[in-house]
Design a protein around this motif. Structure first.
Motif, PDB file in Angstrom:
ATOM      1  N   ILE A  26       0.841  -1.206   0.000  1.00 39.11           N
ATOM      2  CA  ILE A  26       0.000   0.000   0.000  1.00 39.11           C
ATOM      3  C   ILE A  26       0.871   1.250   0.000  1.00 39.11           C
ATOM      4  N   ILE A  27       1.988   1.192   0.703  1.00 43.04           N
ATOM      5  CA  ILE A  27       2.929   2.313   0.676  1.00 43.04           C
ATOM      6  C   ILE A  27       3.422   2.531  -0.755  1.00 43.04           C
ATOM      7  N   ARG A  28       3.735   1.444  -1.454  1.00 44.16           N
ATOM      8  CA  ARG A  28       4.199   1.562  -2.837  1.00 44.16           C
ATOM      9  C   ARG A  28       3.142   2.197  -3.734  1.00 44.16           C
ATOM     10  N   ILE A  29       1.892   1.832  -3.494  1.00 46.94           N
ATOM     11  CA  ILE A  29       0.794   2.421  -4.281  1.00 46.94           C
ATOM     12  C   ILE A  29       0.813   3.938  -4.156  1.00 46.94           C
ATOM     13  N   PHE A  30       0.910   4.418  -2.926  1.00 45.94           N
ATOM     14  CA  PHE A  30       0.879   5.868  -2.740  1.00 45.94           C
ATOM     15  C   PHE A  30       2.126   6.529  -3.314  1.00 45.94           C
ATOM     16  N   LEU A  31       3.268   5.855  -3.174  1.00 46.66           N
ATOM     17  CA  LEU A  31       4.495   6.435  -3.729  1.00 46.66           C
ATOM     18  C   LEU A  31       4.448   6.462  -5.255  1.00 46.66           C
ATOM     19  N   GLY A  32       3.764   5.497  -5.833  1.00 48.81           N
ATOM     20  CA  GLY A  32       3.756   5.397  -7.285  1.00 48.81           C
ATOM     21  C   GLY A  32       2.606   6.108  -7.964  1.00 48.81           C
ATOM     22  N   SER A  33       1.755   6.745  -7.192  1.00 53.22           N
ATOM     23  CA  SER A  33       0.600   7.405  -7.789  1.00 53.22           C
ATOM     24  C   SER A  33       0.617   8.901  -7.498  1.00 53.22           C
ATOM     25  N   ASP A  34       0.254   9.677  -8.508  1.00 53.83           N
ATOM     26  CA  ASP A  34       0.150  11.109  -8.254  1.00 53.83           C
ATOM     27  C   ASP A  34      -1.312  11.520  -8.154  1.00 53.83           C
ATOM     28  N   LYS A  35      -2.175  10.533  -7.978  1.00 52.06           N
ATOM     29  CA  LYS A  35      -3.613  10.808  -7.939  1.00 52.06           C
ATOM     30  C   LYS A  35      -4.136  10.884  -6.518  1.00 52.06           C
ATOM     31  N   HIS A  36      -5.310  11.422  -6.395  1.00 50.05           N
ATOM     32  CA  HIS A  36      -6.043  11.413  -5.133  1.00 50.05           C
ATOM     33  C   HIS A  36      -6.843  10.117  -5.110  1.00 50.05           C
ATOM     34  N   LEU A  37      -6.505   9.242  -4.198  1.00 54.00           N
ATOM     35  CA  LEU A  37      -7.127   7.917  -4.187  1.00 54.00           C
ATOM     36  C   LEU A  37      -8.132   7.738  -3.057  1.00 54.00           C
ATOM     37  N   GLU A  81      -3.710  11.329  -0.534  1.00 53.66           N
ATOM     38  CA  GLU A  81      -2.553  11.471  -1.420  1.00 53.66           C
ATOM     39  C   GLU A  81      -1.292  11.560  -0.563  1.00 53.66           C
ATOM     40  N   LEU A  82      -0.176  11.244  -1.199  1.00 60.52           N
ATOM     41  CA  LEU A  82       1.098  11.278  -0.500  1.00 60.52           C
ATOM     42  C   LEU A  82       1.366  12.682   0.028  1.00 60.52           C
ATOM     43  N   LYS A  83       1.818  12.765   1.258  1.00 61.82           N
ATOM     44  CA  LYS A  83       2.116  14.064   1.841  1.00 61.82           C
ATOM     45  C   LYS A  83       3.623  14.215   2.006  1.00 61.82           C
ATOM     46  N   ILE A  84       4.215  13.204   2.626  1.00 65.74           N
ATOM     47  CA  ILE A  84       5.652  13.207   2.822  1.00 65.74           C
ATOM     48  C   ILE A  84       6.307  13.159   1.434  1.00 65.74           C
ATOM     49  N   PHE A  85       7.426  13.788   1.277  1.00 69.01           N
ATOM     50  CA  PHE A  85       8.182  13.860   0.008  1.00 69.01           C
ATOM     51  C   PHE A  85       7.495  14.699  -1.076  1.00 69.01           C
ATOM     52  N   SER A  86       6.291  15.161  -0.814  1.00 72.35           N
ATOM     53  CA  SER A  86       5.579  15.787  -1.922  1.00 72.35           C
ATOM     54  C   SER A  86       6.102  17.196  -2.153  1.00 72.35           C
ATOM     55  N   GLY A  87       6.735  17.778  -1.125  1.00 75.54           N
ATOM     56  CA  GLY A  87       7.260  19.121  -1.274  1.00 75.54           C
ATOM     57  C   GLY A  87       6.175  20.169  -1.123  1.00 75.54           C
ATOM     58  N   LYS A  88       4.963  19.810  -1.479  1.00 76.81           N
ATOM     59  CA  LYS A  88       3.863  20.771  -1.378  1.00 76.81           C
ATOM     60  C   LYS A  88       3.179  20.658  -0.032  1.00 76.81           C
ATOM     61  N   LYS A  89       3.734  21.365   0.893  1.00 70.27           N
ATOM     62  CA  LYS A  89       3.173  21.338   2.231  1.00 70.27           C
ATOM     63  C   LYS A  89       1.788  21.989   2.213  1.00 70.27           C
ATOM     64  N   LEU A  90       1.671  23.026   1.383  1.00 73.82           N
ATOM     65  CA  LEU A  90       0.442  23.803   1.329  1.00 73.82           C
ATOM     66  C   LEU A  90       0.060  23.888  -0.129  1.00 73.82           C
ATOM     67  N   GLY A 100     -14.728  14.954 -12.875  1.00 72.81           N
ATOM     68  CA  GLY A 100     -14.516  14.401 -11.542  1.00 72.81           C
ATOM     69  C   GLY A 100     -13.060  14.309 -11.113  1.00 72.81           C
ATOM     70  N   GLU A 101     -12.163  14.566 -12.040  1.00 69.70           N
ATOM     71  CA  GLU A 101     -10.730  14.487 -11.736  1.00 69.70           C
ATOM     72  C   GLU A 101     -10.330  15.546 -10.694  1.00 69.70           C
ATOM     73  N   ILE A 102      -9.422  15.155  -9.813  1.00 69.94           N
ATOM     74  CA  ILE A 102      -8.903  16.094  -8.824  1.00 69.94           C
ATOM     75  C   ILE A 102      -7.422  16.266  -9.066  1.00 69.94           C
TER      76      ILE A 102
END
Lengths: 149, 149
Positions: A26-37, A81-90, A100-102
DNA sequence: CTTGATGCAAAGGATTTGCACAAAT
DNA sequence: ATTTGTGCAAATCCTTTGCATCAAG
């Protein structure tokens, strides 16, 4: 991505969570996706590996509590969505009401404006702001063009 | 408040909705409250009058579709507050994570900042922004003081 | 009268939980 | 060996729906 996986694994190990194959997956899923799941989306991606929906929910919960992923509620759904490593804190979430895409809207000026707004609110209203959610609704570029044609 | 009640009634009549006593009562609840109410909260206030939970949901749905109330999703809950007559077309919701209270943050400068941000987003990202939700999380003034003492 | 609204009970969908078994440390 | 995680089934919570009846226009 492997170094990121092990950084996340270290965080969880540090809190005495066991690193099961389900969690790693599941961690890999979040690391490998740039989508809101949504939890259901994650489940669709991992159920072939024999991972159950409750495990998806339980793992999402752990990742959320440990600031590894971020939860965003829009309407009746909850997205992660991934928060850590994303760089986009805000950053701002944009949801297209047509398809419907986010997606994330993330630029320096915007972050500074948001910081300005929150510090104004803090002093004007004597509150302490710890987090911020901003969601714009509208029509994305793709859907705008479809409408025109 | 009665003139407001009849304005809302006129809107609904114009769309061929019947003005039942249940609907009138629920409209009064929203007009008389400055809080963010969950369906369950509304139900608690009207069940003594024999109004059922499905009717609360159905009426909220009508009021929402007709822009009389506004829906705000925060975490796992959906809240509703009066939109028409509120004057605050654009405002920020603040949720205190200590006491759970939600209140509106609404001032001129802030609205202008938000409009700026959305028009920037529109031109930078070629999207059309139709609506906006902003929720700040943190500690409200009351709870801040309690913590200190 | 005719149409639309209501309550009730039941169905749905998303999320959570109890428990016996399995896997990680 | 001990602790923690897992799947399964069932429970919960919130919301919606079908249907016979009732109220508004």
């Amino acid at each position: 991505m492997n170094s990121k996986v092990s950084m996340i694994e270290d965080i969880l190990r540090g809190k005495n969570f066991k690193l099961t194959s389900s969690r790693k997956e599941i961690i890999r899923i979040f690391l490998g996706s740039d989508k809101h799941l949504k939890p259901e989306d994650v489940y669709e991606l991992v159920k072939a590996k024999g991972i159950s929906l409750p495990t998806v929910y339980r793992t999402i919960d752990i990742l959320k509590r440990n600031q590894i992923i971020e939860e965003i509620s829009i309407g009746k759904h909850r997205y992660y969505e991934l928060k850590i490593f994303s760089g986009k804190k805000l950053h701002i979430h944009f949801k297209c009401d047509v398809c419907g895409e986010i997606f994330d809207i993330d630029d320096q000026k915007l972050v500074m404006d948001l910081i300005d707004i929150t510090s104004n609110v803090e002093s004007e209203y004597k509150v302490e702001v710890e987090d911020l959610l901003m969601v714009l609704h509208g029509v994305c570029e793709k859907c705008k063009n479809k409408t025109i044609i």
